[in-house]
Design a protein around this motif. Structure first.
Motif, mmCIF file in Angstrom:
data_model
loop_
_atom_site.group_PDB
_atom_site.id
_atom_site.type_symbol
_atom_site.label_atom_id
_atom_site.label_comp_id
_atom_site.label_asym_id
_atom_site.label_seq_id
_atom_site.Cartn_x
_atom_site.Cartn_y
_atom_site.Cartn_z
ATOM 1 N N ILE A 95 -1.656 34.273 18.382
ATOM 2 C CA ILE A 95 -2.995 33.767 18.062
ATOM 3 C C ILE A 95 -2.892 32.649 17.037
ATOM 4 C CG2 ILE A 95 -5.214 34.345 16.985
ATOM 5 C CD1 ILE A 95 -4.878 37.177 18.042
ATOM 6 N N PHE A 96 -1.922 32.774 16.144
ATOM 7 C CA PHE A 96 -1.808 31.859 15.008
ATOM 8 C C PHE A 96 -0.662 30.855 15.171
ATOM 9 C CE2 PHE A 96 -3.716 35.841 13.633
ATOM 10 C CZ PHE A 96 -4.904 35.392 13.076
ATOM 11 N N SER A 144 -10.883 42.939 17.181
ATOM 12 C CA SER A 144 -10.809 41.695 16.413
ATOM 13 C C SER A 144 -9.859 40.686 17.047
ATOM 14 C CB SER A 144 -10.375 41.984 14.972
ATOM 15 O OG SER A 144 -11.325 42.783 14.304
ATOM 16 N N ILE A 145 -8.693 41.160 17.501
ATOM 17 C CA ILE A 145 -7.759 40.206 18.096
ATOM 18 C C ILE A 145 -8.222 39.758 19.474
ATOM 19 C CG2 ILE A 145 -5.793 41.077 16.772
ATOM 20 C CD1 ILE A 145 -4.773 42.410 19.300
ATOM 21 N N TRP A 183 -9.216 46.688 14.777
ATOM 22 C CA TRP A 183 -8.362 45.514 14.858
ATOM 23 C C TRP A 183 -8.115 45.068 16.290
ATOM 24 C CZ3 TRP A 183 -3.325 44.364 16.519
ATOM 25 C CH2 TRP A 183 -2.581 45.429 17.015
ATOM 26 N N TRP A 209 -2.980 40.370 9.588
ATOM 27 C CA TRP A 209 -3.660 39.852 10.778
ATOM 28 C C TRP A 209 -5.171 39.856 10.603
ATOM 29 C CZ3 TRP A 209 -0.197 37.251 12.917
ATOM 30 C CH2 TRP A 209 1.128 37.710 12.945
ATOM 31 N N MET A 212 -7.406 36.501 10.811
ATOM 32 C CA MET A 212 -8.566 36.303 11.674
ATOM 33 C C MET A 212 -9.823 35.971 10.881
ATOM 34 S SD MET A 212 -7.858 39.066 14.716
ATOM 35 C CE MET A 212 -7.043 40.315 13.730
ATOM 36 N N GLY A 269 -12.226 33.946 23.219
ATOM 37 C CA GLY A 269 -11.088 34.788 22.889
ATOM 38 C C GLY A 269 -10.504 35.442 24.123
ATOM 39 N N TYR A 292 0.891 38.711 21.109
ATOM 40 C CA TYR A 292 -0.253 38.930 20.228
ATOM 41 C C TYR A 292 0.093 39.973 19.187
ATOM 42 C CZ TYR A 292 -4.419 36.466 21.959
ATOM 43 O OH TYR A 292 -5.369 35.513 22.250
ATOM 44 N N PRO A 293 -0.444 39.943 17.986
ATOM 45 C CA PRO A 293 -1.357 38.936 17.451
ATOM 46 C C PRO A 293 -0.665 37.691 16.916
ATOM 47 C CG PRO A 293 -1.025 40.651 15.832
ATOM 48 C CD PRO A 293 -0.244 41.072 17.054
ATOM 49 N N ALA A 295 -10.727 36.912 18.690
ATOM 50 C CA ALA A 295 -10.217 35.741 17.975
ATOM 51 C C ALA A 295 -10.094 34.535 18.903
ATOM 52 C CB ALA A 295 -8.866 36.073 17.353
#
Length: 274
Positions: A100-101, A164-165, A161, A68, A72, A176, A96-97, A168
């Motif tokens: 996100i993708f 970070s998420i 992390w 992850w 990111m 985000g 999540y995460p 994102a």
């Protein structure tokens, strides 16, 4: 650390197939707090295979965090995604995460169906702030709480992390999750609507299902080509569990950084004065 943060594990209670899937078959593109844990339970049952969820990150090893963080940072290729999920034996994923993708994963798995879990956008902000944000806020704003988490989770990057998420910006989004929630109910509502619009505008209609847990099994099973189970659709609400976990972490934090030092100081003072 996982036992204090994610006590709910719907996979362990189900019978899973011994076959290892070659690829993801279902990509959950919905935001957190859109009944993603219920969807995880439903997909696990329908496919008799593992469904990725936030809990997997807490319970995993360094690779489960790196994938992850690399994602990111824009370092993951389609092959990287495919290798990771095949190695881990997942047949689907949501929350999540993972979500996100949704764009990158839908490109990496062109045959996978996409399920956009949804809810009333006007109540979404409150649901987030009364559950997962209780933990996220502590992890972001308290240096000693962050230190405690690092003590329990020594994986490289574990201390950053969550932030970070939150920061994102998924495909088509101008901000985000963190900025949306901190912006208040109206900003969060618009973020929710923009997220769903981005998914609808990107994924072909014949590949996408917009699904509310209130709709139950029928639309989901019809979309995935699966028989409808006889049992009711899962309704897993983990709000109370999250609140309990956060309360326990707060107690632990208080004991580690306030009670224990005070007791140690008193003991040492007594020893030296003797």
């Amino acid at each position: 650390m996982a036992q204090f943060i994610m006590s709910e594990n719907v996979t362990n209670a189900m019978e899973l197939s011994e076959e290892s899937p070659d690829e993801l078959l279902v990509i959950g593109a919905g935001l957190p707090r859109t009944a993603t844990l219920s969807l995880k339970s439903a997909l696990t049952k329908l496919y008799k295979g593992k469904c990725y969820h936030m809990s997997e990150v807490f319970q995993g090893n360094q690779e489960d965090l790196d994938v992850w963080m690399n994602g990111m940072a824009g370092r993951n290729t389609a092959e990287d995604w495919r290798n990771y999920f095949k190695k881990r034996g997942f047949v689907s994923g949501c929350d999540y995460p993972f979500a996100i993708f949704w764009k990158e994963l839908s490109d990496a798995y062109p045959n996978a169906k996409v399920v956009l879990s949804t809810r009333d956008p006007s109540t979404w902000h409150r649901s987030v702030t009364e559950s997962i944000w209780l933990f996220n806020s502590l992890a972001r704003n308290s240096p000693t709480f962050k230190l405690m988490l690092k003590i329990f989770d020594m994986r490289k990057g574990s201390e950053r992390w969550i932030e970070s998420i939150e920061a994102a910006k998924p495909h088509g989004m101008k901000m985000g999750l963190g900025q949306a929630i901190e912006g208040g109910p109206e900003v969060a509502r618009q973020f929710f609507l923009d997220w769903e619009e981005s998914v609808r505008n990107t994924i072909p209609a014949d590949r996408l299902l917009i699904h509310s847990a209130k709709e139950g099994w029928e639309p989901l099973c019809n979309f995935l080509g699966k028989p409808i189970p006889e049992e009711p659709y899962p309704r897993v609400n983990d709000t109370d569990s999250i609140k309990k976990d956060v309360a326990n972490l707060k107690k632990m934090h208080f004991m580690m950084f306030y009670v224990a030092p005070a007791v140690l100081s008193a003991v040492l003072g007594y020893v030296f004065l003797m």
